[in-house]
Write a protein that holds these residues in place. Structure first.
Motif, PDB file in Angstrom:
ATOM      1  N   GLY A  20      47.642 -10.087  -4.811  1.00 26.94           N
ATOM      2  CA  GLY A  20      47.728  -8.846  -5.523  1.00 26.94           C
ATOM      3  C   GLY A  20      48.842  -8.084  -4.962  1.00 26.94           C
ATOM      4  N   PRO A  21      49.019  -6.925  -5.647  1.00 25.49           N
ATOM      5  CA  PRO A  21      48.423  -6.378  -6.501  1.00 25.49           C
ATOM      6  C   PRO A  21      48.535  -6.954  -7.846  1.00 25.49           C
ATOM      7  N   MET A  77      44.988 -14.369 -13.859  1.00 29.24           N
ATOM      8  CA  MET A  77      44.634 -14.710 -12.645  1.00 29.24           C
ATOM      9  C   MET A  77      43.430 -14.947 -12.110  1.00 29.24           C
ATOM     10  N   ARG A  78      42.525 -14.405 -12.467  1.00 25.90           N
ATOM     11  CA  ARG A  78      41.082 -14.859 -12.127  1.00 25.90           C
ATOM     12  C   ARG A  78      40.429 -16.090 -13.043  1.00 25.90           C
ATOM     13  N   ARG A  79      41.206 -16.224 -14.275  1.00 23.68           N
ATOM     14  CA  ARG A  79      40.786 -17.417 -14.936  1.00 23.68           C
ATOM     15  C   ARG A  79      41.282 -18.528 -14.350  1.00 23.68           C
ATOM     16  N   ARG A 129      42.340 -13.300   2.970  1.00 15.35           N
ATOM     17  CA  ARG A 129      42.598 -13.026   4.288  1.00 15.35           C
ATOM     18  C   ARG A 129      42.243 -11.262   4.257  1.00 15.35           C
ATOM     19  N   ASP A 130      41.833 -10.780   3.013  1.00 10.19           N
ATOM     20  CA  ASP A 130      41.705  -9.233   3.310  1.00 10.19           C
ATOM     21  C   ASP A 130      40.915  -8.911   2.196  1.00 10.19           C
ATOM     22  N   ASP A 131      40.120  -7.689   2.197  1.00  9.84           N
ATOM     23  CA  ASP A 131      39.029  -7.278   1.446  1.00  9.84           C
ATOM     24  C   ASP A 131      39.355  -6.969   0.019  1.00  9.84           C
ATOM     25  N   ARG A 132      40.626  -6.278  -0.033  1.00 10.18           N
ATOM     26  CA  ARG A 132      41.081  -5.857  -1.241  1.00 10.18           C
ATOM     27  C   ARG A 132      41.040  -7.192  -2.140  1.00 10.18           C
ATOM     28  N   THR A 133      41.745  -8.023  -1.690  1.00 10.96           N
ATOM     29  CA  THR A 133      41.899  -9.462  -2.726  1.00 10.96           C
ATOM     30  C   THR A 133      40.511  -9.837  -3.143  1.00 10.96           C
ATOM     31  N   VAL A 134      39.538  -9.877  -2.052  1.00 10.28           N
ATOM     32  CA  VAL A 134      38.026  -9.992  -2.650  1.00 10.28           C
ATOM     33  C   VAL A 134      37.371  -9.101  -3.527  1.00 10.28           C
ATOM     34  N   ALA A 135      37.736  -7.923  -3.391  1.00  8.15           N
ATOM     35  CA  ALA A 135      37.469  -7.131  -4.442  1.00  8.15           C
ATOM     36  C   ALA A 135      38.086  -7.146  -5.660  1.00  8.15           C
TER      37      ALA A 135
END
Length: 706
Positions: A474-475, A484-486, A497-503
């Motif tokens: 991201g972003p 990207m999610r698919r 390696r970061d919480d924003r990516t997970v979210a």
């Protein structure tokens, strides 16, 4: 063919599924291994073996039965059976059917769900074939590391009596649910629906067919729900077939047999909106209020009820006994043929590392080196490794084959495209860690799409085990998030390696961990008293958004005399012009700064590139990081050094200068810095070990002999 069916269940849908599997292939010999005795077990099995009580005893018992019976295939039904059959290496192929993954249970604590997922991930390589009931369950299976996943649709376990009508809608007012009384089936929701509905219309009766947890059974009965306990097939047909409406409240599922049984008996069916039923057109509800509305309308409006029944009957088009039989036959053939597939014996294992950039950027080079260590640990030192890299020449001398993944004027290299088409020939596909999947603006998006897009697409479609090492993704702007999610959903494991990516991704196969470079950092040997005598700080910079941010230029003026350090000289990421513009006293080389020595002092460093900061920490220095991306904040938070990371675009130069001065002049402040680092060491060290273990778990330790 002889098939050994293993299950811990003595009733409910799992045992019914095992019976259905035996009935679907009467030409084979079926042996049941379960807690049931021979006189308790269904008559559909040729032999019955009884499991002992304890977990360890069951694991050992299954191994003995495999040796004694010599089956062609072991069929593990449900999670516990998956442990019994896969805890130890098996000499025969294993077909594993989870009957829903417990780590999907939203009611369980997050830590427990992570633990369940780790168990599934660790055992997945020992599944020859994993059976998935739905596309959603197939995606979950692949996220655990399952390689061969076969879609086997469920089919009804009952049929309509010949004397019944052709789906006529009698004026009945009984609402039914079938299943084990357990948190998975959410009897509490069914009880709430019953209370609300009966408060509005007491003529409606609610019935639960099944049994289980005593406390939850009491809750159902207190809400006015009739609980029948377990019943035989004939009574199930009568009780379910006599219902006006079937309502399924489970919180998560593989795919419920009871829904298919209701369809076979022509009972209009309404389900809770969960992922397992998302691919169907069944009428659904999100909460108790919606369910009450649908129930009352269905029972009072014949047209509404007829519409619900029509949607229910559509299930039989794709979920029927014939499809079930054919899919099971393919599964058995696939399991047996996989056991004969060329594998580790007779040829070296092969792995490919995707998304390499350039070793001239020491951070990216470090991540490739760490990826190589993990691959060799998982597959052995003799593994043949290919690295796809945008600057291939920079990786020569590492003992690997290097592919040019760059987009040149003439297009992509033919060998590179051919390799992407045949990723299935590798035993392991690894996406190197980093932050290359960024879609913040148009130019950045084009670079990510053209350079990294083909590699991600190939990784998403291969059947080889795939893992993406710790990423900052991201972003995801400009409409890139759905695509990207698919793609990332199809990768077996994506470490973030970061919480924003997970979210931002919000995917079940994304696991939060730390940057791999953190595993290289140790608090051992740090010496707050061993500061270089000249006490000049070091500044390491790069261009950000095309230039030097104003706060960074201000900081350089405040620091006065300082030395420089260049982290990257690769292509457009060459930091030398940016560093020269800051007018350092001298510019140090890698060996001067990053290679620890007994006689070398420690320095205070302000670094813009994250891996320059992490490598300096590894060398024993005191580092303040000016981060331009989310990854830096996550890394320093994981290190316990959150107060020493700032946003390079808008930090307070006076604050950073005070931190530099304190670290230069105050030994107690340096000791406090060391104490913060020591406190976080065990956490990020264990995370690095978890990544290595998860990668090793993706690849079977052995290939079963035919």
């Amino acid at each position: 063919m002889k098939i050994l069916h293993v299950t811990e269940c003595t009733g409910g849908g799992v045992l019914r599924a095992a019976v259905m599997a035996a009935r679907a292939a009467p030409e084979h010999t079926h042996v049941l291994c379960s807690p049931l005795t021979a006189d308790q077990a269904p008559d559909d099995f040729d032999e019955v073996r009884t499991l002992p009580e304890s977990l360890v005893a069951r694991i050992l018992a299954v191994r003995r039965e495999v040796r004694s019976i010599a089956p062609d295939v072991v069929f593990a039904h449900s999670s516990w059976a998956g442990i019994y059959t896969r805890a130890l290496p098996s000499p025969v192929p294993i077909v594993y059917q989870p009957h829903c993954y417990v780590f999907e249970d939203p009611a369980r604590p997050a830590a427990l769900r992570v633990a369940y997922r780790l168990v599934e991930t660790a055992l997945a390589p020992r599944s020859t074939v994993t059976v998935a009931l739905t596309p959603h369950e197939a995606a979950l299976a692949r996220s655990t590391g399952a390689v061969d996943v076969e879609h086997v649709p469920n089919a009804a376990t009952v049929s309509r009596p010949a004397s019944s009508g052709a789906g006529e809608l009698a004026p009945r007012r009984t609402v039914v649910m079938v299943g084990r009384i357990s948190p998975q089936k959410d009897p509490g929701l069914f009880a709430e629906i019953a209370r609300r509905t009966r408060a509005l219309d007491p003529s409606i009766t609610f019935r639960w067919i099944g049994d289980g947890d005593a406390e939850q059974r009491n809750e159902l009965e207190a809400a006015g729900v009739q609980v029948t306990g377990w019943v035989g097939d004939a009574d199930l047909v009568d009780l379910l077939g006599g219902a006006a409406l079937y309502v399924h409240t489970a919180a998560y599922e593989g795919f419920p047999l009871s829904v298919l049984d209701a369809a076979a008996l022509r009972v209009p069916t309404v389900v809770r909106a969960i992922a397992a039923t998302a691919h169907t057109r069944l009428a659904s509800f999100d909460d108790a209020a919606q369910a009450v509305h649908i129930i009352r309308r269905a029972l009072d409006d014949p047209d509404a009820r007829a519409t619900i029944l029509a949607l229910t009957c559509e299930l039989e088009e794709s979920m029927n006994p014939e499809e079930h039989r054919e899919s099971l036959a393919r599964t058995y053939d696939q399991a047996v043929s996989a056991a004969r597939r060329p594998g580790t014996p007779g040829r070296p294992r092969r792995a490919i590392i995707l998304h390499g950039y350039s070793a001239a950027n020491r951070g990216d080079g470090l991540l490739v080196e760490l990826a190589l260590d993990i691959v060799r640990s998982a597959l052995g030192e003799d593994v043949e490794i290919t690295v796809a890299a945008n600057h291939p020449d920079s990786f020569h001398g590492m003992g690997v084959r290097v592919l040019d993944s760059g987009l040149r004027r003439t297009g992509y290299r033919r060998a590179y495209l051919k390799t992407l088409r045949h990723l299935g020939d590798f035993d392991l596909v690894v996406g190197v860690g980093g932050g290359y999947l960024r879609f913040g603006h148009l130019v950045e998006s084009l670079k990510a799409g053209l350079i990294h897009g083909p590699q991600l697409f190939a990784a998403a479609r291969t059947k080889a085990p795939t893992v993406y090492l710790p990423q900052s993704i991201g972003p995801l702007r400009l409409g890139s998030r759905p695509a990207m999610r698919r793609l990332l959903r199809s990768v077996d494991v994506v470490f973030a390696r970061d919480d924003r990516t997970v979210a931002e991704l919000a995917l079940p196969n994304v696991v939060r961990t730390s940057d791999l470079a953190l595993g290289e950092i140790t608090s051992d040997g740090r010496d707050a008293a061993r500061l270089t005598p000249d006490a000049a700080p070091i500044l390491s910079v790069r261009h950000v958004d095309g230039g030097i941010p104003a706060p960074l230029a201000d900081l350089a003026r405040r620091m006065g005399t300082f030395d420089g350090y260049v982290q990257s000289t690769a292509g457009k990421n060459d930091d030398r012009p940016a560093m020269a513009s800051m007018h350092p006293r001298t510019t140090l080389g890698f060996d001067d700064l990053m290679v620890p020595s007994d006689d070398g002092g420690v320095r205070v460093i302000v670094a813009v590139r994250m891996h320059a900061a992490l490598m300096a920490l590894k060398a024993g220095h005191y580092v303040i990081h000016l981060s331009y991306e989310r990854k830096g904040f996550a890394a320093f938070a994981d290190l316990g050094l959150a107060e020493f990371v700032h946003n390079v675009r808008r930090f307070d130069p006076a604050l950073v200068q005070r931190q530099v001065t304190a670290l230069l002049e105050d030994e107690d402040e340096r000791r406090r810095y060391d104490a913060l680092l020591v406190g976080a060491t065990s956490q990020y060290a264990s995370r690095s070990a978890e990544v290595a273990s998860a990668v090793a778990a993706l690849v079977p330790a052995t290939v079963v002999a035919p």
